[in-house]
Design a protein around this motif. Structure first.
Motif, short mmCIF file in Angstrom:
data_model
loop_
_atom_site.label_atom_id
_atom_site.label_comp_id
_atom_site.label_asym_id
_atom_site.label_seq_id
_atom_site.Cartn_x
_atom_site.Cartn_y
_atom_site.Cartn_z
N PHE A 132 8.34 -6.56 -3.60
CA PHE A 132 7.47 -7.36 -4.46
C PHE A 132 6.07 -6.76 -4.54
O PHE A 132 5.55 -6.52 -5.63
CB PHE A 132 7.41 -8.80 -3.96
CG PHE A 132 6.53 -9.69 -4.78
CD1 PHE A 132 6.94 -10.11 -6.05
CD2 PHE A 132 5.29 -10.08 -4.33
CE1 PHE A 132 6.13 -10.91 -6.82
CE2 PHE A 132 4.47 -10.88 -5.09
CZ PHE A 132 4.89 -11.31 -6.33
N SER A 133 5.45 -6.50 -3.39
CA SER A 133 4.07 -6.00 -3.37
C SER A 133 3.99 -4.47 -3.34
O SER A 133 2.91 -3.91 -3.45
CB SER A 133 3.32 -6.56 -2.16
OG SER A 133 3.85 -6.01 -0.97
N ARG A 134 5.14 -3.80 -3.18
CA ARG A 134 5.22 -2.34 -3.07
C ARG A 134 4.48 -1.82 -1.83
O ARG A 134 4.08 -0.67 -1.76
CB ARG A 134 4.69 -1.65 -4.33
CG ARG A 134 5.33 -2.12 -5.61
CD ARG A 134 6.81 -1.97 -5.66
NE ARG A 134 7.18 -0.55 -5.66
CZ ARG A 134 8.40 -0.10 -5.46
NH1 ARG A 134 9.37 -0.94 -5.23
NH2 ARG A 134 8.65 1.17 -5.47
N GLU A 135 4.29 -2.68 -0.85
CA GLU A 135 3.60 -2.32 0.38
C GLU A 135 4.58 -1.66 1.35
O GLU A 135 5.72 -2.12 1.52
CB GLU A 135 3.02 -3.58 1.02
CG GLU A 135 2.34 -3.35 2.34
CD GLU A 135 1.86 -4.64 2.98
OE1 GLU A 135 1.19 -4.53 4.01
OE2 GLU A 135 2.17 -5.73 2.47
#
Length: 80
Positions: free
Chosen positions: A23-26
């Motif tokens: 979702f956050s590409r973290e």
């Protein structure tokens, strides 16, 4: 989660476990070693859960390189 394998110049293989939040590409974590036993993978997942809270779904992807071309492997989902 993505497991990868590569080789050093002298031919010995090493493994990488990449953990990303889709979702956050973290990037949540990476483990690199010559062996990655199940206990180490579980410990890494426990640490990430402590840092970022409860994770709802794990997506495990595998890919490999054959004849210089990257091939997609199996994608599995595990709901917690």
């Amino acid at each position: 989660m993505n497991f990868m394998v590569d080789r050093l110049g002298e031919g010995s293989a090493f493994r990488l476990l990449n953990m990303l939040d889709d979702f956050s590409r973290e990037g949540l974590g990476i483990e690199v070693d010559f062996l990655l036993p199940a206990e180490r993978v579980i410990r890494s997942l426990d640490q990430i859960t402590e840092w970022s809270g409860c994770l709802a779904v794990f997506v495990l992807t595998t890919s490999y390189i054959k004849n210089g071309n990257r091939r997609s492997g199996k994608v599995s989902q595990l709901r917690v």
